[in-house]
Design an enzyme around this catalytic site. Structure first.
Site, PDB file in Angstrom:
ATOM      1  N   ASN A   7       0.856  -1.185   0.000  1.00 58.77           N
ATOM      2  CA  ASN A   7       0.000   0.000   0.000  1.00 58.77           C
ATOM      3  C   ASN A   7       0.893   1.236   0.000  1.00 58.77           C
ATOM      4  O   ASN A   7       1.470   1.583   1.024  1.00 58.77           O
ATOM      5  CB  ASN A   7      -0.894  -0.039   1.252  1.00 58.77           C
ATOM      6  CG  ASN A   7      -1.825   1.144   1.337  1.00 58.77           C
ATOM      7  OD1 ASN A   7      -1.757   2.076   0.532  1.00 58.77           O
ATOM      8  ND2 ASN A   7      -2.693   1.131   2.335  1.00 58.77           N
ATOM      9  N   ARG A  90      -2.726  -1.985  -3.317  1.00 62.08           N
ATOM     10  CA  ARG A  90      -3.894  -1.135  -3.072  1.00 62.08           C
ATOM     11  C   ARG A  90      -3.822   0.033  -4.055  1.00 62.08           C
ATOM     12  O   ARG A  90      -2.813   0.744  -4.121  1.00 62.08           O
ATOM     13  CB  ARG A  90      -3.842  -0.616  -1.646  1.00 62.08           C
ATOM     14  CG  ARG A  90      -5.049   0.213  -1.308  1.00 62.08           C
ATOM     15  CD  ARG A  90      -4.651   1.498  -0.702  1.00 62.08           C
ATOM     16  NE  ARG A  90      -5.827   2.288  -0.397  1.00 62.08           N
ATOM     17  CZ  ARG A  90      -5.777   3.420   0.255  1.00 62.08           C
ATOM     18  NH1 ARG A  90      -4.644   3.868   0.713  1.00 62.08           N
ATOM     19  NH2 ARG A  90      -6.872   4.100   0.453  1.00 62.08           N
ATOM     20  N   HIS A 179     -12.889   3.654   0.330  1.00 61.77           N
ATOM     21  CA  HIS A 179     -12.936   2.643   1.392  1.00 61.77           C
ATOM     22  C   HIS A 179     -13.651   1.377   0.913  1.00 61.77           C
ATOM     23  O   HIS A 179     -14.159   0.595   1.722  1.00 61.77           O
ATOM     24  CB  HIS A 179     -13.696   3.127   2.647  1.00 61.77           C
ATOM     25  CG  HIS A 179     -12.940   4.096   3.492  1.00 61.77           C
ATOM     26  ND1 HIS A 179     -13.579   5.113   4.158  1.00 61.77           N
ATOM     27  CD2 HIS A 179     -11.625   4.217   3.784  1.00 61.77           C
ATOM     28  CE1 HIS A 179     -12.678   5.820   4.842  1.00 61.77           C
ATOM     29  NE2 HIS A 179     -11.479   5.287   4.611  1.00 61.77           N
ATOM     30  N   GLY A 209     -12.631   6.235  10.699  1.00 61.24           N
ATOM     31  CA  GLY A 209     -11.217   6.315  11.090  1.00 61.24           C
ATOM     32  C   GLY A 209     -10.740   7.719  10.857  1.00 61.24           C
ATOM     33  O   GLY A 209     -11.518   8.662  10.984  1.00 61.24           O
ATOM     34  N   ARG A 240     -10.596  16.467   7.245  1.00 55.97           N
ATOM     35  CA  ARG A 240     -11.374  16.833   6.048  1.00 55.97           C
ATOM     36  C   ARG A 240     -12.752  17.359   6.454  1.00 55.97           C
ATOM     37  O   ARG A 240     -13.370  16.830   7.377  1.00 55.97           O
ATOM     38  CB  ARG A 240     -11.572  15.615   5.142  1.00 55.97           C
ATOM     39  CG  ARG A 240     -10.286  15.140   4.520  1.00 55.97           C
ATOM     40  CD  ARG A 240     -10.556  13.997   3.543  1.00 55.97           C
ATOM     41  NE  ARG A 240      -9.392  13.143   3.445  1.00 55.97           N
ATOM     42  CZ  ARG A 240      -9.404  11.823   3.448  1.00 55.97           C
ATOM     43  NH1 ARG A 240     -10.544  11.150   3.544  1.00 55.97           N
ATOM     44  NH2 ARG A 240      -8.292  11.139   3.351  1.00 55.97           N
ATOM     45  N   GLY A 330     -10.682   2.749  12.953  1.00 58.58           N
ATOM     46  CA  GLY A 330     -10.081   3.084  14.254  1.00 58.58           C
ATOM     47  C   GLY A 330     -11.083   3.605  15.277  1.00 58.58           C
ATOM     48  O   GLY A 330     -11.073   3.199  16.436  1.00 58.58           O
ATOM     49  N   GLU A 383      -8.318  -4.608   5.481  1.00 59.17           N
ATOM     50  CA  GLU A 383      -8.203  -4.329   4.043  1.00 59.17           C
ATOM     51  C   GLU A 383      -7.067  -5.130   3.406  1.00 59.17           C
ATOM     52  O   GLU A 383      -7.175  -5.585   2.280  1.00 59.17           O
ATOM     53  CB  GLU A 383      -7.977  -2.817   3.828  1.00 59.17           C
ATOM     54  CG  GLU A 383      -9.251  -2.027   4.083  1.00 59.17           C
ATOM     55  CD  GLU A 383      -9.005  -0.575   4.453  1.00 59.17           C
ATOM     56  OE1 GLU A 383      -8.460  -0.321   5.546  1.00 59.17           O
ATOM     57  OE2 GLU A 383      -9.360   0.304   3.658  1.00 59.17           O
TER      58      GLU A 383
END
Ligand code: ADP
Length: 395
Positions: A7, A90, A179, A209, A240, A330, A383
């Site tokens: 990733n 990923r 996601h 998360g 964000r 998380g 993931e």
């Protein structure tokens, strides 16, 4: 069968080597500060840590160090790179061209390049990881697992924006969702737990998360999701903004003379619960600050919960009968308080959390009361395992 999962971020690389005969993680690690002074690789094998501190000027050098670390005589787990059967990567944005995980060929690379316009930080970094593997492991197949792929089942009424249709036709401006690998994993796992065929499963998957998104799953497929053209839309996140009136953007650009790069940075890095609270993007810090009486930290947490609540309720109405609501990520896996705050108010619909059962972290737990109309779960996402499974299937 041994599968390496990679990733890549713009200056980081996470990796896990799986033995897919029993889905065991043999070793995992993280390379940070690629292309920046002070590059560092940290590998974990059980409780043992192995650290390499050496400048790595690009992703090829980072991948070289990963290969050295996993084949290291003392700290590695394989004696030769030929033991790696395939690499799963990923990838972030596959646009409308990629609807499922794929063995990487020229067409896939073209799609990744094309959709870099919507993921300028992620797609090129993902490509760098791939190119390094192609160079250093020329005979091994590479598979790409895209964050957007799972959401390609969304119907047009859910992925279009309320703007002139020509922007979709000319520029592919629409909601893509992210996601997807996590929402897919959670959907498959929930079907298993409920002993239901996935195609009969309607559920709400809440991945909360640092970046957060909620997905409405109808008949086992993504039907709607909160993230959009980019991962900026939807919930209030760590840094964000999530949803806002677009006029806020043009107004601030005019008032402060911000260019698009600065505005992008404000919305992606300086907003969310960090911007509102002025304290932190980490929910542990926010919960502590709110408990100590910090008003803005308390407001940020309430904003996060209310936005999530609104989407969970709205999505339940969109998909009709709902079998389960699942919390992951998380925050979703670790914060009993946030789960309880989000589910508060759903009692009026007969959906109830049991405070004792809710006192859990990670794993797979039912946290709703026996008489709750919809089952509520905490399920840890994975993931990397999902990427390894898809890679195994394809090679
Ligand atoms: P990412 O989106 O980077 O993969 P994660 O899913 O690992 O992030 O989530 C990281 C976030 O989870 C942290 O920033 C923190 O806000 C939150 N978190 C982790 N542990 C806890 C906890 N015990 N209580 C509340 N929040 C937590």
């Amino acid at each position: 069968m041994k599968i390496l999962v990679i990733n890549c971020g713009s200056s980081s690389l996470k990796y896990q080597l799986f033995d897919m005969d029993n889905e065991e993680v043999l070793v995992k690690g993280l390379v940070e500060r690629i292309g920046i002074d002070g590059s560092r690789l940290k590998q974990e094998k059980g409780d043992d840590e192995y650290i390499i501190e050496e400048d790595m000027k690009d992703h090829t050098e980072a991948v070289k160090h990963v290969f050295d670390a996993i084949t290291d005589k003392e700290n590695g787990v394989i004696s030769d790179l030929s033991e790696i059967d395939a690499v799963g990567h990923r990838f972030v944005h596959g646009g409308e061209k990629i609807t499922k995980s794929v063995v990487i060929d020229d067409e896939v690379k073209e799609a990744v390049k094309e959709y870099s316009k919507f993921a300028p930080l992620h797609n090129p970094a993902n490509m760098m990881g791939l190119e390094a593997c192609e160079k250093l492991l020329p005979n091994v197949k590479n598979v790409a697992v895209f964050d957007t792929a799972f959401h390609q089942s969304m119907p047009e009424e859910n992925f279009l924006y309320g703007i002139d249709y020509k922007y979709y036709e000319d520029q592919a401006v629409r909601k893509y969702g992210f996601h997807g690998t996590s929402h897919d994993f959670i959907t498959q796992k929930t079907a298993k737990v409920l002993e239901k065929d996935q195609k009969d499963l309607n559920m709400i998957s809440c991945h909360l998360g640092n970046g957060s998104s909620i997905c409405a799953v109808k008949e086992g497929k993504s039907f709607d999701t909160t993230m959009g053209l980019t991962p900026l839309e939807g919930l209030v996140m760590g840094t964000r903004s999530g949803d806002l009136d677009p006029t806020v953007v043009t107004f601030l650009m005019n008032e402060y003379g911000y260019d698009t790069k600065k505005m992008d940075n404000v919305l992606n890095k300086e907003s969310g619960v960090l911007g509102v609270s002025g304290v932190s993007s980490d929910f542990r810090d926010l919960e502590n600050a709110a408990n100590d009486g910090n008003k803005r930290a308390d407001i940020a947490l309430k904003m996060f919960a209310n936005r999530a609540k609104r989407y969970v309720a709205g999505y339940m109405a969109e998909i009709g009968k709902t079998d389960a609501i699942v919390f992951t990520g998380g925050i979703g896996e670790n914060s009993a308080t946030m789960r309880a705050d989000i589910m508060k108010g759903f009692e009026q619909f007969g959906i109830k959390i049991d405070p004792e059962k809710n006192n859990v972290r990670g794993g797979c737990h039912l946290i709703s009361t026996d008489d709750s109309k919809v089952k509520v779960f905490v399920i840890a996402t994975n993931e990397e395992l999902m990427i390894a499974r898809d890679t195994k299937k394809l090679v």
